[in-house]
Design a protein around this motif. Sequence first.
Motif, short mmCIF file in Angstrom:
data_model
loop_
_atom_site.label_atom_id
_atom_site.label_comp_id
_atom_site.label_asym_id
_atom_site.label_seq_id
_atom_site.Cartn_x
_atom_site.Cartn_y
_atom_site.Cartn_z
N THR A 25 50.15 -1.40 -4.11
CA THR A 25 51.39 -1.01 -4.77
C THR A 25 51.11 -0.13 -5.97
O THR A 25 51.80 0.88 -6.21
N LEU A 26 50.10 -0.48 -6.75
CA LEU A 26 49.74 0.33 -7.91
C LEU A 26 49.33 1.73 -7.49
O LEU A 26 49.68 2.73 -8.14
N ILE A 27 48.60 1.82 -6.39
CA ILE A 27 48.14 3.13 -5.92
C ILE A 27 49.32 3.96 -5.42
O ILE A 27 49.44 5.15 -5.75
N LEU A 28 50.21 3.36 -4.64
CA LEU A 28 51.37 4.11 -4.15
C LEU A 28 52.30 4.50 -5.29
O LEU A 28 52.90 5.58 -5.27
N ASP A 29 52.42 3.65 -6.30
CA ASP A 29 53.26 3.97 -7.46
C ASP A 29 52.69 5.11 -8.28
O ASP A 29 53.41 5.73 -9.08
N ALA A 30 51.39 5.40 -8.11
CA ALA A 30 50.79 6.51 -8.86
C ALA A 30 51.40 7.84 -8.43
O ALA A 30 51.40 8.81 -9.21
N PHE A 31 51.91 7.90 -7.20
CA PHE A 31 52.55 9.13 -6.72
C PHE A 31 54.01 9.09 -7.17
O PHE A 31 54.82 8.32 -6.65
N ASP A 32 54.35 9.91 -8.15
CA ASP A 32 55.66 9.83 -8.78
C ASP A 32 56.72 10.70 -8.11
O ASP A 32 57.72 11.05 -8.71
N GLY A 33 56.51 11.04 -6.86
CA GLY A 33 57.50 11.83 -6.14
C GLY A 33 56.98 12.29 -4.81
O GLY A 33 55.78 12.21 -4.53
N ARG A 34 57.89 12.80 -3.97
CA ARG A 34 57.50 13.26 -2.64
C ARG A 34 56.49 14.39 -2.71
O ARG A 34 55.66 14.54 -1.81
N ALA A 35 56.57 15.22 -3.76
CA ALA A 35 55.72 16.40 -3.83
C ALA A 35 54.43 16.17 -4.61
O ALA A 35 53.65 17.10 -4.79
N ALA A 36 54.20 14.96 -5.09
CA ALA A 36 53.01 14.69 -5.90
C ALA A 36 51.73 14.94 -5.12
O ALA A 36 51.60 14.53 -3.97
N ARG A 37 50.80 15.66 -5.73
CA ARG A 37 49.50 15.95 -5.14
C ARG A 37 48.45 15.48 -6.15
O ARG A 37 48.35 16.02 -7.25
N LEU A 38 47.67 14.47 -5.79
CA LEU A 38 46.75 13.85 -6.74
C LEU A 38 45.33 13.82 -6.19
O LEU A 38 45.12 13.62 -4.99
N THR A 39 44.38 14.01 -7.09
CA THR A 39 42.98 13.83 -6.73
C THR A 39 42.64 12.35 -6.82
O THR A 39 43.42 11.53 -7.34
N LEU A 40 41.47 11.99 -6.30
CA LEU A 40 41.03 10.59 -6.37
C LEU A 40 40.97 10.13 -7.82
O LEU A 40 41.41 9.01 -8.15
N GLU A 41 40.45 10.97 -8.70
CA GLU A 41 40.33 10.60 -10.11
C GLU A 41 41.71 10.38 -10.75
O GLU A 41 41.90 9.47 -11.56
N GLU A 42 42.68 11.22 -10.37
CA GLU A 42 44.03 11.07 -10.93
C GLU A 42 44.69 9.78 -10.45
O GLU A 42 45.36 9.10 -11.23
N VAL A 43 44.47 9.42 -9.18
CA VAL A 43 45.04 8.17 -8.68
C VAL A 43 44.40 6.98 -9.41
O VAL A 43 45.09 6.04 -9.81
N ALA A 44 43.08 7.04 -9.60
CA ALA A 44 42.39 5.96 -10.31
C ALA A 44 42.88 5.83 -11.74
O ALA A 44 43.09 4.72 -12.25
N CYS A 45 43.09 6.97 -12.40
CA CYS A 45 43.56 6.95 -13.79
C CYS A 45 44.97 6.38 -13.89
O CYS A 45 45.25 5.53 -14.74
N SER A 47 46.61 4.47 -11.71
CA SER A 47 46.71 3.08 -11.25
C SER A 47 45.91 2.12 -12.11
O SER A 47 46.09 0.91 -12.02
N ARG A 48 44.98 2.67 -12.92
CA ARG A 48 44.12 1.87 -13.80
C ARG A 48 43.27 0.91 -12.99
O ARG A 48 43.01 -0.23 -13.39
N LEU A 49 42.82 1.40 -11.83
CA LEU A 49 41.92 0.64 -10.98
C LEU A 49 40.58 1.35 -10.90
O LEU A 49 40.50 2.56 -11.10
N PRO A 50 39.51 0.62 -10.61
CA PRO A 50 38.20 1.26 -10.47
C PRO A 50 38.23 2.33 -9.38
O PRO A 50 38.88 2.17 -8.34
N ARG A 51 37.48 3.40 -9.61
CA ARG A 51 37.46 4.51 -8.67
C ARG A 51 37.04 4.06 -7.28
O ARG A 51 37.61 4.49 -6.27
N SER A 52 36.03 3.20 -7.20
CA SER A 52 35.55 2.74 -5.89
C SER A 52 36.62 1.95 -5.15
O SER A 52 36.76 2.06 -3.93
N THR A 53 37.36 1.14 -5.91
CA THR A 53 38.45 0.37 -5.30
C THR A 53 39.53 1.29 -4.77
O THR A 53 40.04 1.12 -3.65
N VAL A 54 39.89 2.29 -5.57
CA VAL A 54 40.93 3.24 -5.17
C VAL A 54 40.50 3.99 -3.92
O VAL A 54 41.30 4.18 -2.99
N HIS A 55 39.25 4.43 -3.90
CA HIS A 55 38.76 5.20 -2.76
C HIS A 55 38.81 4.36 -1.48
O HIS A 55 39.25 4.85 -0.43
#
Length: 294
Positions: A25-45, A47-55
Amino acid sequence: MTVVTDAPTPKATRDVPPSMVERMTLILDAFDGRAARLTLEEVACRSRLPRSTVHRILDSLVKLNWVEHASFGYRLGRRALGTGGDSGQAELREAAAPLLHELHLQTGMVVHLSVLDGHEIVYLDKVGGRMAAAIPSRVGGRLPAHATAAGKAMLAWLDPERVDAVCGDRLGRVTANTITGLGTLHLELNRIRQRRGLAFEREESTRGVACVGAAVRGTEGPVAAVSLSGDVRTAPLERVAPLVVDAAREIGRTLHPEMAAPRRAVRPAEPVPADTWSPEARTRVLGGRVGGWI
């Protein structure tokens, strides 16, 4: 004397919820709209989750179509946008409808419009008049992408890593001619790229049926595919292939005018001539394999 009290839970430990559902849920909530385009680092930042967990979780979400992965990073997938994005499909079908009917009139063959949904294609439209009954497909039906010309045409425009994620462990056999090895599939997709996006299949998804397809491309990859199907013994796939490419290109231009190149004259609706391509053009696009099945 110092009184020892229960220390509050460190904030950092609350950043990694123990529940997988909470992390997703935290990862999906990181996308703040239909058009959001995020890198792995941006999703981790976000969601405040470890990068390895996010990946790791993103990989699972991609396979389940909650998230899509492309060269720019990640975006919400069909499931997250509402069971396939019906409004987008309605726009696609509206843009494609006149070209599908024209393609049927020009060739007399069965025309399909399909989209990629994970490792499968979903048929959005089928035009074929009386011929349609001879092809066992239906609107809303599904087939493995690697076994169809339409599916392979769309897969060819994806990064190889994305193809592995989508199809790597799902190369099931549909007929005796179906590609079942990932290495063989990659070789086939490379041949499709060399033919500028033209994909062929002969009895790979249905016995007695041959097909040619081309992807409808958007600004960020394939959005659909147009294909022609007919009797494997008589279907003039090489001759009708340019018409499929033209139809797919016109649909893409309608959906994405910003991608439009100088337009070529639209062919009138008439039966397919005896030879649509010159020998030189056919040799160039079909990789020199003239006079035989691809």
